[in-house]
Write a protein that holds these residues in place. Structure first.
Motif, short mmCIF file in Angstrom:
data_model
loop_
_atom_site.label_atom_id
_atom_site.label_comp_id
_atom_site.label_asym_id
_atom_site.label_seq_id
_atom_site.Cartn_x
_atom_site.Cartn_y
_atom_site.Cartn_z
N VAL A 17 -8.43 88.68 -51.65
CA VAL A 17 -9.79 88.16 -51.53
C VAL A 17 -10.00 87.03 -52.54
O VAL A 17 -10.77 86.10 -52.30
N ASP A 18 -9.30 87.09 -53.66
CA ASP A 18 -9.37 86.01 -54.64
C ASP A 18 -8.95 84.68 -54.02
O ASP A 18 -9.50 83.62 -54.37
N LEU A 19 -7.98 84.72 -53.10
CA LEU A 19 -7.54 83.49 -52.43
C LEU A 19 -8.66 82.95 -51.55
O LEU A 19 -8.92 81.73 -51.54
N ALA A 20 -9.34 83.82 -50.82
CA ALA A 20 -10.46 83.37 -49.99
C ALA A 20 -11.55 82.72 -50.84
O ALA A 20 -12.13 81.69 -50.46
N ILE A 21 -11.80 83.32 -52.01
CA ILE A 21 -12.79 82.75 -52.93
C ILE A 21 -12.35 81.37 -53.40
O ILE A 21 -13.15 80.42 -53.48
N GLU A 22 -11.06 81.23 -53.72
CA GLU A 22 -10.54 79.94 -54.18
C GLU A 22 -10.66 78.88 -53.10
O GLU A 22 -11.06 77.74 -53.36
N TRP A 23 -10.32 79.24 -51.88
CA TRP A 23 -10.46 78.29 -50.78
C TRP A 23 -11.92 77.90 -50.57
O TRP A 23 -12.23 76.74 -50.27
N ALA A 24 -12.82 78.87 -50.71
CA ALA A 24 -14.25 78.58 -50.58
C ALA A 24 -14.69 77.58 -51.65
O ALA A 24 -15.48 76.67 -51.38
N ALA A 25 -14.16 77.74 -52.86
CA ALA A 25 -14.47 76.79 -53.93
C ALA A 25 -13.97 75.39 -53.57
O ALA A 25 -14.67 74.39 -53.79
N PRO A 31 -18.57 79.47 -55.15
CA PRO A 31 -18.72 80.93 -55.22
C PRO A 31 -19.04 81.41 -56.63
O PRO A 31 -18.80 80.72 -57.62
N GLY A 32 -19.58 82.63 -56.70
CA GLY A 32 -19.85 83.25 -57.99
C GLY A 32 -18.56 83.72 -58.65
O GLY A 32 -17.55 83.96 -57.99
N LEU A 33 -18.60 83.86 -59.97
CA LEU A 33 -17.41 84.23 -60.73
C LEU A 33 -16.89 85.61 -60.37
O LEU A 33 -15.70 85.90 -60.54
N ASN A 34 -17.76 86.47 -59.90
CA ASN A 34 -17.36 87.85 -59.58
C ASN A 34 -17.51 88.18 -58.10
O ASN A 34 -17.54 89.34 -57.72
N ASP A 35 -17.56 87.15 -57.27
CA ASP A 35 -17.84 87.38 -55.85
C ASP A 35 -16.75 88.19 -55.15
O ASP A 35 -17.05 88.96 -54.23
N ALA A 36 -15.50 88.02 -55.54
CA ALA A 36 -14.43 88.75 -54.85
C ALA A 36 -14.66 90.26 -54.94
O ALA A 36 -14.64 90.98 -53.92
N ALA A 37 -14.92 90.76 -56.14
CA ALA A 37 -15.16 92.20 -56.32
C ALA A 37 -16.46 92.62 -55.65
O ALA A 37 -16.53 93.69 -55.02
N ASN A 38 -17.48 91.78 -55.76
CA ASN A 38 -18.78 92.10 -55.16
C ASN A 38 -18.67 92.24 -53.64
O ASN A 38 -19.14 93.21 -53.05
N TYR A 39 -18.06 91.26 -53.01
CA TYR A 39 -18.00 91.24 -51.56
C TYR A 39 -17.06 92.31 -51.01
O TYR A 39 -17.33 92.91 -49.97
N TYR A 40 -15.97 92.55 -51.71
CA TYR A 40 -15.01 93.56 -51.25
C TYR A 40 -15.66 94.94 -51.20
O TYR A 40 -15.34 95.77 -50.34
N ALA A 41 -16.61 95.18 -52.11
CA ALA A 41 -17.30 96.47 -52.13
C ALA A 41 -18.12 96.70 -50.87
O ALA A 41 -18.37 97.84 -50.49
N THR A 172 -22.66 97.25 -56.91
CA THR A 172 -21.74 96.30 -57.55
C THR A 172 -22.46 95.00 -57.90
O THR A 172 -22.27 94.44 -58.99
N TRP A 173 -23.29 94.53 -57.00
CA TRP A 173 -24.01 93.26 -57.18
C TRP A 173 -24.93 93.32 -58.40
O TRP A 173 -25.00 92.38 -59.20
N LEU A 174 -25.61 94.44 -58.57
CA LEU A 174 -26.57 94.57 -59.66
C LEU A 174 -25.91 94.75 -61.01
O LEU A 174 -26.50 94.43 -62.04
N SER A 175 -24.68 95.27 -61.02
CA SER A 175 -24.00 95.55 -62.29
C SER A 175 -22.92 94.53 -62.62
O SER A 175 -22.18 94.72 -63.60
N GLN A 176 -22.81 93.46 -61.87
CA GLN A 176 -21.75 92.48 -62.11
C GLN A 176 -21.90 91.79 -63.45
O GLN A 176 -23.02 91.60 -63.94
#
Length: 284
Positions: A17-25, A31-41, A172-176
């Motif tokens: 998912v980190d790769l998808a975030i990088e491509w999005a960038a 993207p947000g710095l913690n979006d990979a973990a947030n979205y995967y949840a 996850t979103w609220l505690s990122q």
């Protein structure tokens, strides 16, 4: 004769998912710095990757929130492989995964006609506004940080604003890390809340929900004041909410981007007049 390299589509592992975030960038989506973990949840089975041999060349997310609602995002094909049929294959796999759902997406202008061919219908535009942080936030006993609220309170409040429950994502979103969460109280009850999170560039505010325009303004200013006047801030506003547009313009923010919120079935009945900032263009 050279053997054709197979194109394989499969579910992503978390680290992919980190790769998808990088491509999005790289596409300029910031993207947000913690979006990979947030979205995967939101749905660990909802991220797909397309590989040509061992090379990743395509991504898409198809978040299945429940049996009735799903959201598509991260539809990206590496530039050198576009126009060769790989994108439509991973697109169709995502639609198959969400079969039976009312599917939503936020489509960029260039792709909206293609989405219509797959049965998506325009509901309204979302407008990204850009401004700067800073400003004074005067102490207001009605504006409270997340520590003064329970996640259950926010989850209960959010039920009005999204077509399906998403407790794992919201937790996850609220505690990122690198984020601030504020709520506004009305007669001791939650009357709105907002999140500001660090992104590759600046900060995004989302969601921003409020029962009244005044509460929305209070929350916006409190969130804005948590970052420097040298930092860019972004707010994604449903254009149909005139008070949200007015808030962005009053804060001297300027339009930088737009998407079309589209659905495959009837548009859900959401209180758009209370949605001042969209959570995410990628997963709703």
């Amino acid at each position: 004769m050279m053997e054709k390299v197979p194109f394989v589509i499969r579910t992503m592992a978390r680290e992919e998912v980190d790769l998808a975030i990088e491509w999005a960038a790289q596409e300029g989506w910031n993207p947000g710095l913690n979006d990979a973990a947030n979205y995967y949840a939101a749905d660990p089975n909802g991220f797909l990757i397309g590989l040509l041999g061992d090379e990743p060349i395509a991504t898409i997310s198809a978040i299945r929130y429940d049996a009735s609602f799903g959201f598509i995002g991260f539809y990206i094909v590496k530039p050198e492989y576009r126009g060769q049929g790989y994108g439509i294959q991973i697109w169709q796999t995502a639609l198959d995964y969400l079969e039976g759902c009312n599917i939503a997406l936020d489509g960029v202008v260039a792709q909206q006609d293609n989405y219509k061919k797959s049965g998506f219908q325009l509901a309204y535009r979302n407008i990204r506004y850009e401004g700067v942080g800073g400003g004074r936030h005067e102490t207001d006993p009605l504006i409270v940080p997340l520590s003064a609220l329970s996640v259950a309170q926010i989850q209960t409040y959010e039920q009005d604003f999204f077509p399906a429950p998403r407790p794992q994502f919201l937790q996850t979103w609220l505690s990122q890390p690198s984020a601030q969460v504020y709520g506004v109280l009305k007669d001791g009850q939650l009357g709105g809340y907002g999140v500001i999170r660090a992104c590759r560039s600046g900060y995004k505010i989302g969601p921003l929900y409020a029962d009244t325009p005044e509460m929305a303004g209070q929350l916006f200013r409190a969130l804005k004041a948590t970052v420097s006047e040298h930092d860019a801030i972004y707010l994604d506003v449903p254009e149909v909410n005139a008070e949200a547009v007015a808030l962005a313009e009053r804060e001297q923010m300027t339009v930088s981007f737009e998407t079309a919120r589209m659905y495959t079935q009837i548009e859900p009945e959401l209180p758009l007049h209370r949605i001042y900032g969209v959570t995410s263009f990628e997963i709703g």
